[in-house]
Structures are given as structure tokens and as C-alpha cells.
Scaffold this motif. Structure first.
Motif, PDB file in Angstrom:
ATOM      1  N   GLY A 255       0.819  -1.209   0.000  1.00  0.00           N
ATOM      2  CA  GLY A 255       0.000   0.000   0.000  1.00  0.00           C
ATOM      3  C   GLY A 255       0.845   1.248   0.000  1.00  0.00           C
ATOM      4  N   PRO A 256       0.172   2.387  -0.011  1.00  0.00           N
ATOM      5  CA  PRO A 256       0.893   3.666  -0.070  1.00  0.00           C
ATOM      6  C   PRO A 256       1.686   3.934   1.213  1.00  0.00           C
ATOM      7  N   VAL A 257       2.723   4.728   1.069  1.00  0.00           N
ATOM      8  CA  VAL A 257       3.548   5.108   2.214  1.00  0.00           C
ATOM      9  C   VAL A 257       2.771   6.099   3.083  1.00  0.00           C
ATOM     10  N   THR A 258       2.748   5.849   4.369  1.00  0.00           N
ATOM     11  CA  THR A 258       2.053   6.749   5.289  1.00  0.00           C
ATOM     12  C   THR A 258       2.929   7.953   5.604  1.00  0.00           C
ATOM     13  N   PRO A 259       2.319   9.087   5.945  1.00  0.00           N
ATOM     14  CA  PRO A 259       3.109  10.287   6.264  1.00  0.00           C
ATOM     15  C   PRO A 259       4.102  10.021   7.388  1.00  0.00           C
ATOM     16  N   GLY A 260       5.335  10.400   7.172  1.00  0.00           N
ATOM     17  CA  GLY A 260       6.371  10.248   8.198  1.00  0.00           C
ATOM     18  C   GLY A 260       7.032   8.886   8.234  1.00  0.00           C
TER      19      GLY A 260
END
Length: 211
Positions: free
Chosen positions: A80-85
Motif C-alpha cells: 500500500g501507499p507510504v504513510t506520512p512520516g
């Protein structure tokens, strides 16, 4: 009656001209170019080095931080997409490890050393015997560290605060790796003796006779 009318208009015109001459702002010396000493006129030499970033140690992971983050996610089975931070640790590590080494052998004059960087850099300054560093002018955006000049005053022009025992925050940030900024010459009062600049800088030499 006509005479009085024309006389009134005449004197009004004279008064308006006089007021215009009195009230028009005059040029001041503040707007005039500041005279800068040339390298030959000054009793010190201004050597300037500018980089966007330093180099990573040979032992460090040389891949860009985003590739390191992707590899770590893949090894951990993350999808899945990279989460913020999520990749911040890789970004910080890559920044904090970068260094620039400056070897100085020019002992013909006392030196003002101009150092500039955008990314965090640890500057390793190596001096030959007899080399005198009068002052360091540090232009930067992110925090910098200077090693090898612990007794020398560092005048700082940066966006981020740079704490060190002899650092003095002087003014607004400036930096360049393509040319000597006018601000660098204005704060020293002289034209640069030499300039070296690269996007990624690793090692530089300052020697007699360089320009």
C-alpha cells in the motif's frame, strides 16, 4: 484686475516649483553600491566554498533515502501507499551523515573562510602549520557542524539555528553553490579571492595562488 489675476498665478507657480524642489526625496548614500576591496587590496583572503549537500561516508548506504525506505517496506512485507512520516528516519540519517573536507595550506595571508550549504553538513577543516583562519562566514539553510576550528568565531547566516560555542547568528540566510552571493562579499567588505562550488561536494583544497 487682470494684472492681479496674472500676478497671483505667477507667484503661485513659483511657490509650487519651490515646494517641489524642497520636498522631492534626494538620493542617499544608502542606495549607493558599497565599495568592496579587491583580493589584492585586502590584507586578508576570502576563500568561499558552496555545496547543496556533502558526501556520504563509504560505509553508509549510498542509495537515495526513498529507495532505502521502499526496500525496508518490501523486506517487512508492507504494502500500500507510504504513510506520512514513514520514511523520515531514512531521510534524517542520510542528511546527518553527509560531510565536506576542506584542506587549507595557504599561509600567505590570514583567511576569512566562507562556507555555504543547503542540507546539513559536517565540515572537516584541516589546516597546515602556519595557516591563520581569522573568521568563518557560514551561510546555510539547515544546521551545520564545523570541526577543526574550535577557537575561531563563526558568523552565521542561516534559516535553522546553529548552536556552537563560537557561533554568532548575524542575519538572514543566504547560500549558493553556483557563485559567490553578494551578501557574502558585503558582510566581509571584499571580493572573494577564490570560489569552489558543487551540488554534491566532498573534498576541497585551498592553496597559495588560487583564484
Amino acid at each position: 484686475m487682470p494684472f492681479n489675476h496674472y500676478a497671483c498665478r505667477f507667484f503661485t507657480a513659483i511657490i509650487l516649483c519651490w515646494l517641489a524642489g524642497c520636498c522631492t526625496p534626494k538620493p542617499t548614500s544608502i542606495l549607493q553600491p558599497v565599495p568592496l576591496k579587491t583580493a589584492t587590496e585586502s590584507n586578508v583572503a576570502l576563500h568561499v566554498i558552496g555545496v547543496y549537500q556533502g558526501v556520504l561516508p563509504a560505509s553508509a548506504d549510498q542509495r537515495p533515502w526513498w529507495e532505502q525506505c521502499q526496500a525496508d517496506r518490501a523486506a517487512s512485507g508492507k504494502r500500500g501507499p507510504v504513510t506520512p512520516g514513514e520514511c523520515d528516519a531514512f531521510l534524517r540519517t542520510g542528511r546527518d551523515q553527509r560531510t565536506v573536507t576542506v584542506n587549507i595550506s595557504d599561509d600567505s595571508k590570514p583567511i576569512i573562510l566562507g562556507l555555504m550549504a543547503y542540507e546539513p553538513v559536517t565540515w572537516h577543516i584541516v589546516r597546515a602549520p602556519g595557516v591563520v583562519i581569522q573568521k568563518v562566514i557560514l551561510g546555510a539553510y539547515h544546521p551545520q557542524i564545523i570541526e577543526g576550528l574550535e577557537e575561531v568565531q563563526v558568523d552565521v547566516y542561516s534559516y535553522d539555528n546553529i548552536p556552537c560555542p563560537r557561533c554568532v547568528q548575524k542575519g538572514h540566510a543566504f547560500y549558493s553553490y553556483e557563485r559567490v552571493p553578494l551578501e557574502m562579499e558585503l558582510v566581509t567588505g571584499m571580493h572573494a579571492t577564490s570560489f569552489q562550488g558543487n551540488y554534491t561536494g566532498g573534498s576541497y583544497q585551498i592553496f597559495k595562488g588560487m583564484q
